[in-house]
Design a protein around this motif. Structure first.
Motif, PDB file in Angstrom:
ATOM      1  N   LYS A 183       9.842  -7.032  -5.215  1.00 21.68           N
ATOM      2  CA  LYS A 183       8.984  -8.146  -5.647  1.00 21.68           C
ATOM      3  C   LYS A 183       7.588  -7.647  -6.008  1.00 21.68           C
ATOM      4  CE  LYS A 183       7.506 -12.761  -4.113  1.00 21.68           C
ATOM      5  NZ  LYS A 183       7.555 -13.739  -2.988  1.00 21.68           N
ATOM      6  N   ALA A 184       7.037  -6.762  -5.180  1.00 20.13           N
ATOM      7  CA  ALA A 184       5.691  -6.234  -5.445  1.00 20.13           C
ATOM      8  C   ALA A 184       5.677  -5.375  -6.709  1.00 20.13           C
ATOM      9  CB  ALA A 184       5.203  -5.429  -4.249  1.00 20.13           C
ATOM     10  N   LEU A 185       6.713  -4.571  -6.913  1.00 20.41           N
ATOM     11  CA  LEU A 185       6.778  -3.712  -8.094  1.00 20.41           C
ATOM     12  C   LEU A 185       6.948  -4.520  -9.375  1.00 20.41           C
ATOM     13  CD1 LEU A 185       8.988  -0.821  -6.685  1.00 20.41           C
ATOM     14  CD2 LEU A 185       6.650  -0.588  -7.530  1.00 20.41           C
ATOM     15  N   ASN A 186       7.621  -5.640  -9.271  1.00 17.45           N
ATOM     16  CA  ASN A 186       7.822  -6.488 -10.447  1.00 17.45           C
ATOM     17  C   ASN A 186       6.486  -6.926 -11.052  1.00 17.45           C
ATOM     18  OD1 ASN A 186       9.650  -7.857 -12.228  1.00 17.45           O
ATOM     19  ND2 ASN A 186       9.097  -9.775 -11.228  1.00 17.45           N
ATOM     20  N   ASP A 217      16.930  -3.751   8.090  1.00 16.02           N
ATOM     21  CA  ASP A 217      15.654  -3.039   8.007  1.00 16.02           C
ATOM     22  C   ASP A 217      15.359  -2.547   6.595  1.00 16.02           C
ATOM     23  OD1 ASP A 217      15.159  -3.411  10.726  1.00 16.02           O
ATOM     24  OD2 ASP A 217      16.288  -1.631  11.272  1.00 16.02           O
ATOM     25  N   SER A 218      16.249  -1.721   6.053  1.00 14.85           N
ATOM     26  CA  SER A 218      16.014  -1.234   4.688  1.00 14.85           C
ATOM     27  C   SER A 218      16.102  -2.376   3.686  1.00 14.85           C
ATOM     28  CB  SER A 218      17.011  -0.127   4.334  1.00 14.85           C
ATOM     29  OG  SER A 218      18.346  -0.609   4.357  1.00 14.85           O
ATOM     30  N   GLY A 219      16.954  -3.367   3.959  1.00 18.12           N
ATOM     31  CA  GLY A 219      17.038  -4.527   3.068  1.00 18.12           C
ATOM     32  C   GLY A 219      15.731  -5.293   2.996  1.00 18.12           C
ATOM     33  N   THR A 220      15.063  -5.458   4.143  1.00 19.07           N
ATOM     34  CA  THR A 220      13.770  -6.149   4.161  1.00 19.07           C
ATOM     35  C   THR A 220      12.729  -5.362   3.377  1.00 19.07           C
ATOM     36  OG1 THR A 220      14.288  -7.090   6.337  1.00 19.07           O
ATOM     37  CG2 THR A 220      11.980  -7.103   5.662  1.00 19.07           C
ATOM     38  N   VAL A 221      12.696  -4.056   3.587  1.00 18.78           N
ATOM     39  CA  VAL A 221      11.760  -3.203   2.841  1.00 18.78           C
ATOM     40  C   VAL A 221      11.992  -3.350   1.340  1.00 18.78           C
ATOM     41  CG1 VAL A 221      11.126  -0.810   2.338  1.00 18.78           C
ATOM     42  CG2 VAL A 221      11.455  -1.531   4.706  1.00 18.78           C
ATOM     43  N   VAL A 222      13.248  -3.268   0.933  1.00 13.22           N
ATOM     44  CA  VAL A 222      13.599  -3.348  -0.489  1.00 13.22           C
ATOM     45  C   VAL A 222      13.226  -4.700  -1.082  1.00 13.22           C
ATOM     46  CG1 VAL A 222      15.618  -3.553  -2.009  1.00 13.22           C
ATOM     47  CG2 VAL A 222      15.367  -1.555  -0.528  1.00 13.22           C
ATOM     48  N   HIS A 237      21.007 -10.210  -4.962  1.00 13.44           N
ATOM     49  CA  HIS A 237      20.122 -11.287  -4.500  1.00 13.44           C
ATOM     50  C   HIS A 237      18.654 -10.977  -4.802  1.00 13.44           C
ATOM     51  CE1 HIS A 237      19.141 -14.733  -1.841  1.00 13.44           C
ATOM     52  NE2 HIS A 237      18.051 -14.027  -1.587  1.00 13.44           N
ATOM     53  N   VAL A 238      18.247  -9.733  -4.571  1.00  9.88           N
ATOM     54  CA  VAL A 238      16.822  -9.377  -4.674  1.00  9.88           C
ATOM     55  C   VAL A 238      16.388  -9.227  -6.126  1.00  9.88           C
ATOM     56  CG1 VAL A 238      15.115  -7.578  -4.138  1.00  9.88           C
ATOM     57  CG2 VAL A 238      16.758  -8.317  -2.388  1.00  9.88           C
ATOM     58  N   GLY A 239      17.155  -8.501  -6.935  1.00 11.41           N
ATOM     59  CA  GLY A 239      16.787  -8.288  -8.331  1.00 11.41           C
ATOM     60  C   GLY A 239      15.728  -7.218  -8.509  1.00 11.41           C
ATOM     61  N   ASN A 240      15.475  -6.840  -9.771  1.00  7.02           N
ATOM     62  CA  ASN A 240      14.497  -5.803 -10.137  1.00  7.02           C
ATOM     63  C   ASN A 240      14.802  -4.459  -9.479  1.00  7.02           C
ATOM     64  OD1 ASN A 240      12.180  -4.977 -11.625  1.00  7.02           O
ATOM     65  ND2 ASN A 240      10.961  -5.026  -9.758  1.00  7.02           N
ATOM     66  N   ILE A 241      16.091  -4.128  -9.379  1.00  4.94           N
ATOM     67  CA  ILE A 241      16.516  -2.900  -8.701  1.00  4.94           C
ATOM     68  C   ILE A 241      17.524  -2.152  -9.565  1.00  4.94           C
ATOM     69  CG2 ILE A 241      17.781  -1.969  -6.720  1.00  4.94           C
ATOM     70  CD1 ILE A 241      16.703  -4.286  -5.055  1.00  4.94           C
ATOM     71  N   CYS A 301       0.815  -1.215   0.000  1.00  2.00           N
ATOM     72  CA  CYS A 301       0.000   0.000   0.000  1.00  2.00           C
ATOM     73  C   CYS A 301       0.851   1.268   0.000  1.00  2.00           C
ATOM     74  CB  CYS A 301      -0.981   0.010   1.173  1.00  2.00           C
ATOM     75  SG  CYS A 301      -0.250  -0.091   2.792  1.00  2.00           S
ATOM     76  N   ARG A 302       2.138   1.131   0.280  1.00  2.00           N
ATOM     77  CA  ARG A 302       3.028   2.298   0.281  1.00  2.00           C
ATOM     78  C   ARG A 302       3.743   2.524  -1.045  1.00  2.00           C
ATOM     79  NH1 ARG A 302       2.185   1.116   5.330  1.00  2.00           N
ATOM     80  NH2 ARG A 302       2.257   2.775   6.906  1.00  2.00           N
ATOM     81  N   ILE A 303       3.554   1.659  -2.002  1.00  2.00           N
ATOM     82  CA  ILE A 303       4.141   1.877  -3.321  1.00  2.00           C
ATOM     83  C   ILE A 303       3.074   2.340  -4.313  1.00  2.00           C
ATOM     84  CG2 ILE A 303       6.046   0.271  -2.945  1.00  2.00           C
ATOM     85  CD1 ILE A 303       4.547  -1.807  -4.588  1.00  2.00           C
ATOM     86  N   ARG A 304       1.937   2.776  -3.798  1.00  2.00           N
ATOM     87  CA  ARG A 304       0.832   3.242  -4.630  1.00  2.00           C
ATOM     88  C   ARG A 304       1.135   4.647  -5.154  1.00  2.00           C
ATOM     89  NH1 ARG A 304      -3.053   4.289  -1.105  1.00  2.00           N
ATOM     90  NH2 ARG A 304      -4.182   6.088  -1.906  1.00  2.00           N
ATOM     91  N   THR A 305       1.557   4.733  -6.397  1.00  2.00           N
ATOM     92  CA  THR A 305       1.899   6.033  -6.969  1.00  2.00           C
ATOM     93  C   THR A 305       1.840   5.970  -8.485  1.00  2.00           C
ATOM     94  OG1 THR A 305       3.610   7.741  -7.139  1.00  2.00           O
ATOM     95  CG2 THR A 305       4.369   5.472  -6.927  1.00  2.00           C
ATOM     96  N   HIS A 306       1.606   7.133  -9.106  1.00  2.00           N
ATOM     97  CA  HIS A 306       1.652   7.224 -10.565  1.00  2.00           C
ATOM     98  C   HIS A 306       3.079   7.443 -11.046  1.00  2.00           C
ATOM     99  CE1 HIS A 306       2.419  11.584 -10.739  1.00  2.00           C
ATOM    100  NE2 HIS A 306       1.669  11.645  -9.655  1.00  2.00           N
TER     101      HIS A 306
END
Length: 651
Positions: free
Chosen positions: A282-285, A272-277, A324-328, A255-260
Motif C-alpha cells: 500500500k505504501a509503495l503504491n 507476520d510476513s503477510g502483515t508486513v506485505v 487480496h493485497v494487490g500491487n505485488i 521508513c524501511r522502504i526508503r531506497t533508490h
C-alpha cells in the motif's frame, strides 16, 4: 549501508599504510559503489560503501567535520530521521539530502555518549573525537549490524566482518574454546551467552544495544537502552487499539522502504510476513512502485508426509494474500537440487563461524541471490513478529483462561471457552481440565501420577570439555535453560527475549554478511523498537480475545489480509519438512562424513563422540523417515557436522 573498518594506535606509533591497505583489500570480495578512506596521525577509518537509501548515493564516508573535529565511518540506516531533524533543529532546506552518517554525527555532537539511545534503525558506527582523543561507537538495539574489534595496549582495530582483522600482523587466528563450549551446550538457536566474545580468541564484538568508548588503550562498554514494558496502554475500545497499532506499524514499514532501488519482501502464508506485505504494498503504491515478494516452496518431486494440520507448501495461502493485497509481483522459488548440506561450506564462509539454522540456509541465501539479480535493495521480513505483533500462542491462551478461573471470572471464562471451542472444533469437557490443571497445578498433581514433562535436549558436548570450560554452570548463571524448554512464564520469557543481548546476535550476523555479499538490506518492521514498545504496552486481553490465538493481529488486519489467512486456526506452515528429501541423493555421503567425524581426534576433544556413534547406529545408513528432520538427534548430527567442517578449515 557499508562495511566499515579502522585502526587506532595508542603509543604514538605511525600507521603503516600497508595495514590500512590490507584491511580494505579484504573487502574486495563484496560488490561496492564507492571505496574511501581517511587518516590522521595514529587513526585510520575506512568504508566499503553500498548505496541503499536515496541519501546514501555519493555519500562521503568516512566523513570528517573540520569545525567539530569529528570523523565518522558508519554502516547505518536511520529510521527516525524526521524526529531527529526536529530535535537537532536541522534547517528544513537541508533535511532531504543529509545522509544518515552525518545525522549520527550531529546527534553525537549534541548528546555525546547518550546519542545512540536517540537513534532508531539498523546501525553500527565509529566516531573519532579529535578533541577528546576518543573513539566512540555503537551497535543498534537489536544488533542488526555487526561490528567486531581487537584491542591490546598499543592497538585497537575494528571491522564489520572478522576476516580483515587477521590481515594485521599483530592479530593471530586462535580458537576461542569458551565460545565453542557455549555453542555446543546451548540447546536452542542462541550461539553464546557471552555477548562480547566470538569463536576467535581476542576478537570481540560490540553487543546489541551497547556503545563502546576507546581512549588511551582502555575500552569501556555502555548499555544505552533496554526494552521496558512500561505502563499498559489504556484506550476506550478495541477499535482504538487497532487504529493506534496501524499508525505505529505504518511508520515502521514506511521508513524501511526508503531506497533508490526496488523493494522486496519474504512472504509465507502466515500473519507476520503477510502483515508486513500488506502495509508495504500500500505504501509503495503511493510511490508508483510495486512490491516484489519471494516465497520458498518445496521441490516439485516432494511428497507431503506431514499431518493434515501442517502445510510444507504454503503457496495456496500466499496466493490468497497476493490476490487480496494487490500491487505485488510474486515469485515462488523451489531451488531445485539445492539442500542445506550443499551449502555448509559456503555458509560457514559467509558466517565466519559455526551456525545452528541448518535447514534454512539454502533458501535464505537463494532468495538473497535472486533478489540481488532483480535490483532489490530492501528485502523486508516479519521475523520478530512472534514476539511483537502476533504475540498470543495457545499456551498464553491457557494461562489467561487459568487466570480467569482463579479470579472467579467464570462468565468471562465460559464466553471465551465457547468461542475457543467453536474456533478449534473441540469441547469444554476437553478444555476445562486443561485450564484447571494450569490454574491449580498442585491440586491436579494429587490426581495424576503421569509425568508429562518434555524430554530434555541431550547434551552432546564432550563432558570433559564441558567441565574444563565450566560451561553448564555459566549458562545456568545467565538464566539459560539447558534442557531446551521454554520458560513457564511466557510474559517473562518475552521480556527476556528482548532484554538479553545474546538472543539477538545470530540474526544480525547472518543478515549483515548476506547483505554485504548481495548488496541489499534485510529489514524487519516487526522489530522496530516503536512497534515492540507498543505491543508490550497492550493489555493481555487484546492478545487473547474471542477464543482466538494471536487475536490482536487477526483483528488488526481486517480488510488488509484475506479471511482465509486471518482466521486460519487449523493449519500451520512447516519449514524444513522437505530437508531429508533434499538430502536424499547425498545421504550416504552425509552418513559417511559423520562416520569420519566419529573417529576424528580433532573433534573428539569438543564433541561427545560416543553420542554421535550411538545416534548413527540407531539411525542406520539408509534414508530415515522425513520426520527425522525435527528430532534432537538430527540437530546434534548437523550441528556436529558444521563444527567439524569449521574446525577442519580453521586448522
Amino acid at each position: 549501508m557499508s562495511a566499515i573498518t579502522g585502526i587506532i594506535h595508542f603509543n604514538e606509533e605511525s600507521l603503516d599504510p600497508e595495514f590500512s591497505k590490507s584491511l580494505m583489500m579484504a573487502y574486495e570480495q563484496y560488490p561496492v559503489d564507492k571505496v574511501s578512506t581517511w587518516s590522521q596521525n595514529q587513526i585510520f577509518l575506512g568504508c566499503h560503501a553500498q548505496w541503499i537509501t536515496p541519501e546514501s548515493i555519493g555519500e562521503t564516508l568516512p566523513y570528517y567535520d573540520y569545525e567539530k573535529g569529528l570523523a565518522i565511518t558508519a554502516d547505518a540506516i536511520i529510521d527516525n530521521r524526521n524526529e531527529l531533524f526536529n530535535r537537532l533543529q536541522v534547517n528544513l532546506t537541508q533535511r532531504e539530502n543529509i545522509p544518515d552518517s552525518q545525522l549520527i554525527l550531529l546527534a553525537y555532537n549534541k548528546w555525546g555518549n547518550e546519542a545512540p539511545k536517540y537513534l532508531i534503525g539498523d546501525f553500527s558506527f565509529m566516531i573519532w573525537d579529535e578533541k577528546k582523543r576518543k573513539l566512540f561507537g555503537a551497535r543498534d538495539i537489536s544488533g542488526a549490524r555487526t561490528l567486531y574489534f581487537y584491542n591490546n595496549q598499543s592497538h585497537f582495530a575494528f571491522s564489520t566482518i572478522i576476516e580483515p582483522l587477521f590481515s594485521l600482523p599483530y592479530i593471530d587466528k586462535r580458537l576461542n574454546e569458551e565460545w565453542l563450549a557455549e555453542f555446543l551446550a546451548i540447546p536452542g538457536m542462541t550461539e553464546a551467552v557471552d555477548t562480547q566474545s566470538t569463536v576467535y580468541k581476542n576478537i570481540y564484538q560490540i553487543p546489541p544495544s551497547y556503545a563502546i568508548s576507546v581512549k588511551d588503550g582502555s575500552v569501556k562498554f555502555i548499555r544505552y537502552s533496554k526494552v521496558e514494558a512500561g505502563e499498559p496502554l489504556k484506550l476506550n475500545s478495541n477499535e482504538e487499539y487497532i487504529e493506534a497499532f496501524k499508525e505505529v506499524f505504518h511508520e515502521a514499514v514506511a521508513c524501511r522502504i526508503r531506497t533508490h532501488g526496488k523493494v522486496g519482501s519474504h512472504l509465507s502464508g502466515g500473519l507476520d510476513s503477510g502483515t508486513v506485505v500488506s502495509f508495504a504494498a500500500k505504501a509503495l503504491n503511493k510511490e508508483n512502485k510495486r512490491l516484489h515478494t519471494f516465497s520458498y516452496v518445496p521441490e516439485e518431486s516432494f511428497r507431503d508426509w506431514t499431518a493434515k494440520y501442517y502445510l510444507p507448501n504454503e503457496r495456496p495461502y500466499i496466493e490468497e494474500t497476493i490476490k487480496h493485497v494487490g500491487n505485488i509481483d510474486d515469485q515462488y522459488l523451489s531451488f531445485e537440487g539445492k539442500s542445506p548440506l550443499s551449502e555448509v561450506d559456503d555458509f560457514l564462509n559467509i558466517m565466519e563461524m559455526p551456525y545452528k539454522f541448518f535447514e534454512n540456509t539454502f533458501w535464505l541465501k537463494g532468495i538473497n541471490e535472486e533478489a540481488n539479480q532483480q535490483g532489490i535493495k530492501i528485502l523486508l521480513n516479519g521475523a520478530r513478529g512472534n514476539h511483537s505483533i502476533s504475540w498470543g500462542s495457545w499456551k498464553l491462551s491457557i494461562d489467561y483462561y487459568a487466570t480467569l478461573l482463579k479470579k472467579f471470572k467464570w462468565i468471562h471464562l465460559f464466553n471465551e471457552l465457547d468461542s475457543y471451542c467453536k474456533n478449534f472444533k473441540t469441547g469444554k469437557s476437553v478444555m476445562l481440565p486443561i485450564v484447571a490443571k494450569q490454574a491449580f497445578p498442585a491440586i491436579s498433581s494429587l490426581f495424576s501420577k503421569q509425568n508429562h514433562s518434555v524430554e530434555p535436549f541431550p547434551p552432546f558436548i564432550n563432558p570433559s570439555f564441558a567441565e574444563k570450560m565450566n560451561v553448564f554452570e555459566k549458562l545456568q548463571d545467565q538464566g539459560v535453560d539447558i534442557t531446551g524448554e521454554i520458560a513457564k512464564n511466557l510474559n517473562e520469557h518475552r521480556m527476556n527475549h528482548y532484554n538479553q543481548p545474546y538472543v539477538w546476535n545470530k540474526s544480525g550476523t547472518a543478515t549483515t554478511k548476506l547483505s554485504l555479499r548481495y548488496s541489499l538490506w534485510d529489514r524487519d518492521p516487526t522489530n522496530d523498537i516503536r512497534v515492540i514498545r507498543f505491543c508490550l504496552s497492550l493489555p493481555e486481553e487484546q492478545y487473547i480475545q474471542g477464543g482466538m490465538e494471536r487475536s490482536f493481529i487477526r483483528r488488526a488486519t481486517k480488510n488488509l489480509l484475506p479471511d482465509k489467512v486471518r482466521f486460519n486456526h487449523h493449519t500451520r506452515g512447516l519449514q524444513g519438512a522437505d530437508t531429508i528429501h533434499r538430502m536424499s541423493s547425498k545421504w550416504k555421503s552425509f552418513y559417511s562424513e559423520l562416520q569420519q567425524l566419529s573417529h576424528d581426534h580433532l573433534v573428539a576433544e569438543f564433541i561427545d563422540i560416543g553420542m554421535i556413534k550411538k545416534i548413527l547406529s540407531k539411525m542406520g545408513e539408509d534414508l530415515p523417515h522425513p520426520g527425522f528432520t525435527f528430532s534432537d538427534e538430527f540437530k546434534i548430527l548437523t550441528r556436529s557436522l558444521i563444527v567439524y567442517r569449521f574446525l577442519k578449515n580453521f586448522c
